[in-house]
Design a protein around this motif. Structure first.
Motif, short mmCIF file in Angstrom:
data_model
loop_
_atom_site.label_atom_id
_atom_site.label_comp_id
_atom_site.label_asym_id
_atom_site.label_seq_id
_atom_site.Cartn_x
_atom_site.Cartn_y
_atom_site.Cartn_z
N LEU A 130 0.81 -1.29 -0.01
CA LEU A 130 0.03 -0.07 0.33
C LEU A 130 0.77 0.73 -0.26
N PRO A 131 0.46 2.26 -0.04
CA PRO A 131 1.32 3.98 -0.32
C PRO A 131 1.69 3.70 1.15
N GLY A 132 3.02 4.11 1.06
CA GLY A 132 3.78 3.78 2.94
C GLY A 132 4.75 3.15 2.43
N GLY A 133 4.23 2.27 1.72
CA GLY A 133 5.21 1.08 1.82
C GLY A 133 5.73 0.17 2.85
N LYS A 134 5.24 0.37 4.10
CA LYS A 134 4.72 -0.70 5.69
C LYS A 134 4.28 -1.20 5.78
N ILE A 135 3.96 -2.21 5.91
CA ILE A 135 3.47 -3.67 6.53
C ILE A 135 2.59 -2.95 6.71
N VAL A 136 1.15 -3.61 7.11
CA VAL A 136 -0.30 -2.25 7.41
C VAL A 136 -1.58 -3.92 7.46
N ASP A 137 -1.96 -3.96 8.26
CA ASP A 137 -3.02 -4.95 8.81
C ASP A 137 -3.71 -4.26 6.69
N ALA A 138 -4.16 -5.12 6.45
CA ALA A 138 -5.22 -4.62 5.22
C ALA A 138 -7.03 -5.82 4.58
N THR A 139 -6.83 -6.23 6.50
CA THR A 139 -8.12 -7.73 6.55
C THR A 139 -9.45 -6.06 6.12
N HIS A 140 -9.53 -4.95 6.56
CA HIS A 140 -10.63 -4.41 6.11
C HIS A 140 -10.47 -3.28 4.72
N LEU A 141 -9.63 -3.62 3.60
CA LEU A 141 -9.71 -3.48 2.90
C LEU A 141 -10.32 -2.75 1.81
N ASP A 142 -11.62 -2.11 1.21
CA ASP A 142 -12.20 -2.66 0.25
C ASP A 142 -12.12 -2.76 -0.70
N PRO A 143 -12.68 -4.53 -1.57
CA PRO A 143 -11.66 -4.41 -2.47
C PRO A 143 -13.04 -4.49 -3.83
N SER A 144 -13.87 -2.49 -3.37
CA SER A 144 -14.76 -2.81 -4.99
C SER A 144 -13.61 -2.29 -5.89
N TRP A 145 -12.28 -2.18 -5.76
CA TRP A 145 -11.42 -2.09 -6.84
C TRP A 145 -10.73 -3.42 -7.98
N ALA A 146 -11.57 -4.39 -7.39
CA ALA A 146 -11.50 -5.70 -8.35
C ALA A 146 -12.43 -6.29 -8.35
N TRP A 147 -13.32 -6.46 -7.61
CA TRP A 147 -14.84 -6.17 -8.65
C TRP A 147 -14.72 -8.33 -8.37
N ALA A 148 -15.73 -7.76 -9.73
CA ALA A 148 -15.46 -9.20 -10.81
C ALA A 148 -14.24 -9.62 -10.94
N ALA A 149 -12.96 -9.35 -10.81
CA ALA A 149 -11.85 -9.40 -11.08
C ALA A 149 -11.36 -10.78 -9.58
N GLY A 150 -11.96 -9.65 -8.84
CA GLY A 150 -10.95 -10.71 -7.72
C GLY A 150 -11.73 -10.10 -5.77
N ALA A 151 -13.05 -9.73 -6.34
CA ALA A 151 -13.25 -9.13 -4.56
C ALA A 151 -13.76 -10.76 -4.07
N MET A 152 -14.09 -11.31 -4.15
CA MET A 152 -14.40 -12.56 -3.59
C MET A 152 -13.54 -13.33 -2.36
N ALA A 153 -14.43 -13.75 -1.73
CA ALA A 153 -13.62 -14.02 0.20
C ALA A 153 -14.52 -16.19 -0.10
N SER A 154 -13.20 -16.49 0.74
CA SER A 154 -13.93 -18.31 1.08
C SER A 154 -13.27 -18.89 1.55
N ASP A 155 -13.15 -19.98 2.22
CA ASP A 155 -12.40 -20.34 3.12
C ASP A 155 -11.36 -22.36 2.29
N LEU A 156 -11.27 -22.97 3.20
CA LEU A 156 -10.38 -24.07 2.46
C LEU A 156 -11.04 -24.80 2.06
N GLN A 157 -12.07 -25.47 3.01
CA GLN A 157 -13.04 -26.14 2.29
C GLN A 157 -13.59 -26.43 1.15
N ASP A 158 -14.53 -24.94 1.06
CA ASP A 158 -15.82 -24.95 0.06
C ASP A 158 -13.97 -24.29 -1.54
#
Length: 405
Positions: free
Chosen positions: A265-293
């Motif tokens: 992310l801007p600034g180059g420091k390690i940050v927690d990105a867990t709740h970054l809005d993924p709208s920029w990725a939408w149909a290309a990359g905004a999904m979440a899932s888990d191991l078994q699914d």
């Protein structure tokens, strides 16, 4: 521009092909007592899963050592690896932490963001419309959406197969500074379309998230429903997946989930990105899932359970991408040394979900960072370490490993 990498700008196969690979045979010996050993939590085979007893202790120990070596090299905070191979057994194990602040351990039940694996769901929704006779793969996108450069000549097949020539919006020089913004799909297209096309439709392979934004909008237009509903009702549900597999809207995604960390992310420091809005990725990359699914989805995707055999055959017609001889990209799916599937990367997370039809084997890797190791995607390093031990005849991504020092 570091942030452009995390926006899934490179082909999954290209990412897999470049950089340093780890030698599984060296795991546990090259580093000896100096290796940092993350905490590990083993998961038994899923309840009632008699088809996949655990791997033999000796093989599991080799995998433990190889994974720990890769983890030590890459400094990944947490990783979960799942492998299911008929006749060989299963391996499900988590290492490291899911939350660096609290020290909570990584466990196999935690969800993650799956980045570009979203493409496999979006393209499946598209192909279902092809099966329903509402679309044809060789239709020009301009028949449905106006204002697309070369839209009268770029086909749906070329969009899904990454051969459109459209500029990848996430490569835009100003995009990295906007990564924390909220985008609409049209805003993403506007960024792409202000740039000239890169080549004529079908001329070559070039990974572009713009293609999937167009396909997502097309699915919405034909179905008359929001994409998140189409994926939930027409893909996730019929595939037998849980509600934990979802096209995320806003900043949250289903609990429980692991936290994800990035230095992109801007600034180059390690940050927690867990709740970054993924709208920029939408149909290309905004999904979440888990191991078994993802374990279940790997086989569904590779075998075409949700599609007619003819349409699945079209999906699996891969074309070379010029990285690894014999490997290629189909319609929202890659083939790497016989492994069919996709990987994903976006701020804080990387995933790899693949199925090997020849051995009916499934491999899923979930990481809590997207930070590169010497220019290499860490998910590729874990995949290579696992396959080098369990399926050496089908090494992912197909290189001979390079010894590490």
């Amino acid at each position: 521009m570091r942030p452009t990498r995390i926006r899934m700008r490179r082909a999954c196969v290209a990412a897999a092909a470049a950089g340093l690979l780890v030698t599984p045979a060296l795991a546990g010996s090259a580093y000896g007592a100096t290796v940092r050993v993350p905490s590990a939590s083993a998961a038994p085979s899923p309840s009632g899963d008699t088809e996949f007893p655990q791997l033999t202790p000796a093989v599991a120990a080799r995998l433990d050592a190889a994974i720990r070596q890769v983890m030590d090299l890459t400094k990944v905070p947490g990783v979960t690896v799942g492998l299911w191979a008929p006749g060989k057994g299963s391996y499900v194990k988590s290492f490291g932490v899911a939350d660096k602040a609290t020290g909570a351990p990584m466990t196999p039940d935690l969800g993650v963001r799956i980045g570009s694996e979203t493409k496999t769901f979006t393209v499946t929704a598209l192909l279902q419309l092809v099966d329903q006779g509402k679309l044809a793969l060789d239709d020009p996108i301009g028949n449905y959406i106006t204002g697309v450069p070369n839209g009268d000549r770029i086909t749906l097949r070329e969009l899904a197969g990454m051969r459109s020539g459209l500029y990848n919006y996430s490569e835009d020089p100003g995009f990295d500074a906007k990564i924390t913004s909220v985008f609409t799909p049209q805003q993403l297209l506007d960024i792409s379309f202000k740039h000239p096309v890169n080549f004529e439709p079908g001329a070559k392979f070039e990974y572009s998230n713009t293609n999937l934004i167009l396909l997502g909008l097309l699915v919405e237009k034909i179905t008359g429903r929001p994409l998140h509903e189409v994926i939930a009702q027409d893909v996730v549900g019929p595939a037998g997946l849980s509600e934990r597999t979802v096209l995320a809207r806003g900043t949250d995604f289903p609990e429980p989930h692991a936290n994800g960390y990035t230095n992109d992310l801007p600034g180059g420091k390690i940050v927690d990105a867990t709740h970054l809005d993924p709208s920029w990725a939408w149909a290309a990359g905004a999904m979440a899932s888990d191991l078994q699914d993802l374990r279940s989805w790997a086989k569904t995707l590779a075998t075409g359970t949700l599609l007619t055999p003819a349409t699945q055959a079209e999906r699996l017609k891969t074309q070379p991408i010029g990285i690894i001889p014999g490997d290629g990209y189909g319609l929202g799916i890659f083939n790497v040394q016989g492994w069919l599937g996709h990987n994903g990367s976006l701020p804080g997370y990387e995933t790899l979900t693949v199925y090997l039809p020849e051995e009916q084997a499934t491999m899923v890797v979930l990481l809590t960072t997207d930070d590169l190791y010497k220019g290499q995607e860490p998910s590729t390093l874990f995949g290579e370490a696992v396959t080098g031990i369990v399926t050496p005849g089908h090494l992912y991504p197909g290189h001979k490993p390079v010894e590490t020092k």
